[in-house]
Scaffold this motif. Sequence first.
Motif, PDB file in Angstrom:
ATOM      1  N   GLU A  75     -39.689 -19.264   3.737  1.00 17.59           N
ATOM      2  CA  GLU A  75     -39.856 -19.274   1.826  1.00 17.59           C
ATOM      3  C   GLU A  75     -41.192 -18.922   2.188  1.00 17.59           C
ATOM      4  OE1 GLU A  75     -39.646 -23.332   1.417  1.00 17.59           O
ATOM      5  OE2 GLU A  75     -37.795 -23.123   0.363  1.00 17.59           O
ATOM      6  N   ASN A  76     -41.852 -18.223   3.170  1.00 19.26           N
ATOM      7  CA  ASN A  76     -43.290 -17.519   3.506  1.00 19.26           C
ATOM      8  C   ASN A  76     -42.347 -16.493   2.630  1.00 19.26           C
ATOM      9  OD1 ASN A  76     -45.065 -15.688   4.038  1.00 19.26           O
ATOM     10  ND2 ASN A  76     -45.833 -17.371   4.866  1.00 19.26           N
TER      11      ASN A  76
ATOM     12  N   GLU B 119     -39.966 -23.710   5.963  1.00 21.13           N
ATOM     13  CA  GLU B 119     -41.249 -23.648   5.549  1.00 21.13           C
ATOM     14  C   GLU B 119     -41.795 -22.191   5.893  1.00 21.13           C
ATOM     15  OE1 GLU B 119     -45.889 -24.331   5.617  1.00 21.13           O
ATOM     16  OE2 GLU B 119     -44.274 -26.098   6.439  1.00 21.13           O
TER      17      GLU B 119
ATOM     18  N   GLN C   5     -38.265 -28.470   8.564  1.00 21.30           N
ATOM     19  CA  GLN C   5     -39.077 -28.124   7.429  1.00 21.30           C
ATOM     20  C   GLN C   5     -39.611 -27.587   7.830  1.00 21.30           C
ATOM     21  OE1 GLN C   5     -41.284 -31.604   7.075  1.00 21.30           O
ATOM     22  NE2 GLN C   5     -42.312 -31.021   4.970  1.00 21.30           N
ATOM     23  N   ARG C   6     -40.419 -27.138   9.042  1.00 14.12           N
ATOM     24  CA  ARG C   6     -41.117 -26.123   9.503  1.00 14.12           C
ATOM     25  C   ARG C   6     -40.263 -24.618   9.640  1.00 14.12           C
ATOM     26  NH1 ARG C   6     -42.505 -28.060  16.111  1.00 14.12           N
ATOM     27  NH2 ARG C   6     -43.821 -25.910  15.538  1.00 14.12           N
TER      28      ARG C   6
ATOM     29  N   GLY D  94     -47.549 -27.233  10.645  1.00 16.92           N
ATOM     30  CA  GLY D  94     -46.605 -26.554   9.458  1.00 16.92           C
ATOM     31  C   GLY D  94     -47.451 -25.448   9.339  1.00 16.92           C
ATOM     32  N   GLY D  95     -47.143 -24.512   8.618  1.00 19.93           N
ATOM     33  CA  GLY D  95     -48.076 -23.149   8.407  1.00 19.93           C
ATOM     34  C   GLY D  95     -47.286 -22.023   9.301  1.00 19.93           C
TER      35      GLY D  95
ATOM     36  N   MET E 226     -44.729 -21.184  14.146  1.00 12.59           N
ATOM     37  CA  MET E 226     -44.678 -21.866  13.477  1.00 12.59           C
ATOM     38  C   MET E 226     -45.068 -23.472  13.711  1.00 12.59           C
ATOM     39  SD  MET E 226     -40.651 -21.789  12.607  1.00 12.59           S
ATOM     40  CE  MET E 226     -40.076 -20.020  12.457  1.00 12.59           C
TER      41      MET E 226
END
Length: 591
Positions: free
Chosen positions: A477-478, A474, A470-471, A438-439, A434
């Motif tokens: 949620e991928n 995220e 949050q990271r 982000g991403g 991660m």
Amino acid sequence: MTNSEIAAALDHLADLLEYRGENVFRVRAYRKAARTVGTLVESLASVRADPQRALTDLEGIGADLAGKIEALLDTGRLPLLEELERQVPAAVFELMRVPGLGPKKVKSLVDGLGIDSLDGLERACREGRVRGVQGFGAKTEAAILDNIAFAKSPEHARLLWQDADAIAAMMLAWMRQCPQARQVEGAGSWRRGRETVGDLDLVVDSSESAAVIDHFCRWSEAAAVLQRGDTKASIRGPRDVQIDLRVVERDSFGAALQYFTGSKEHNVRLRSRARDRGLTINEYGVHRLEGGVAGDAAPARGERLAGATEAEVYEAVGLPWIPPELREGGDEIDRASGGCLPRLVELADIRGDLHMHTTATDGEDTLGEMVRAAAARGLSYVAITDHGQRVTMARGLDRTRLLRQWDEIDRLNESLAEEGRPPIVVLKGIEVDMLEKGGLDLPDEVLKRADWVVASLHYGQNQPRERITQRIVEAIENPYVSVIGHPTGRLINRRPPYDVDIEAVIAAAARTGTFLEINANPWRLDLDDRHAAAAKRAGVKVVISTDAHSTAGLDVMRCGVLQARRGGLEADDVVNTRTLAGLKKLLTRRG
Ligand code: DGT
Ligand code: CA
Ligand code: CA
Ligand code: ZN
């Protein structure tokens, strides 16, 4: 010199070489040797004295290191170390023990601020001077302060369960050779499978306690006898761990085993339950209270009801036997009494291992070696999950190298299918990182071709809680991420977890059907027991994985299973108890 002293000397040598910017492979070799020596149960002196064995038989000990160890055994000194110590400031060693402070950072602190002790560093942080040094900021300064406090806490001097277990196994084998010992069992936190162990506790059934205690104190690996009585004794064993022995008669063995297994809180609750029923319970057995119940000043002990086995001790207070891993004084007695104890997951339930590394990144063994070692351990599937490209230190895989590895896995699966029945199946996986901003470090169009994706957070661990959470959310949620690896990042005794809202992580995992990992590495055990229990309550499935970086690393699965058991997990809560077909079904439900 003891093993721990020699391990410390080798570690110290590695620190000093690293501080001076010497070859990383040389540094790594000393570290590895220190680890081997530090976790060895028998003494190096006895390995060396044994004509059948050589120091070079030990993992990671070549001729050069064997020579250094011999010098330490013979003279207690190492000329290279002494020379380096003269050249490097004394505080460096202490400062490098602070989590997050590598040799480069320590050098900047020493050169920039003239820091010459841990206390000096603590003071400099409090006075806000550290943030002024090149490469440091206010956030790093605060993190250093936290980590100094963490490193100083006495709680972190406890042995890892796996290390305590190696000593316990040897001790139990020795005591089982004692002709006067009828039954020998380990108790205490070791038996409860706690992640760290303060001291080892041992219960022996015998009518000849003097002979048993003699045998105990004669153990070749006992460094000292600390205390010796008629029915109990304590020694200092390998790695300075204390071992407490209690000898009881046969009809008290179950009661003593129950009592010394603890935990203290569990025992307090069990005693109070006994009192409510007009009974008294101690390390000798369960007795009726004569002419009185709770509240009486000094009720006399009456008829004996139980004591020979643990099961009958629990039965006497109206309970089924409670597995030691659950005896922490939570709700286990209520659950037992209501007939709601879980059927805890067992090592034998595990069919696959879904997190491991190879020489393609930072593993020590090749793809083929890892897979064959997994097959030899009875697994029917594995996922190869080398690091993604962000982990530059481990030569993380970019798209091209990853696709090449997946081709290699296709060919391996074909040849395995030809050789063996039933074959082990290799899943094409990746451990993506991660990113700090982000991403993930590989694009979705690559990830969607993987069978299994672990997403982990290795960088930017000092970011604030909202950002870290949050990271991770995220990544959850991928749709291509299967599982979050070591979700809190803690390293037991070494590094606190990053600041993460674990409840939000569990909720997001529940919402999306993403799995969470119990990383079985004895330093990690992450999720821990409480978080694993919370995941279960939220309906999140857990994956127990070794994160092996060598074939030997595959053996830590049992540590992860123990942590899952402490969290009350059953086979159904654990993804990798499924057959491969069952695993695939779970995965498609997510897609
Ligand atoms: P450790 O050694 O710190 O990792 O943790 P334990 O749980 O092994 O604790 P230890 O070695 O002090 O004692 C072993 C067990 O003996 C403990 O779990 C419960 C029992 N025990 C020891 N002292 C007491 C006590 O004062 N009261 C009660 N109820 N039980 C005790
Ligand atoms: Ca203990
Ligand atoms: Ca003890
Ligand atoms: Zn990993």
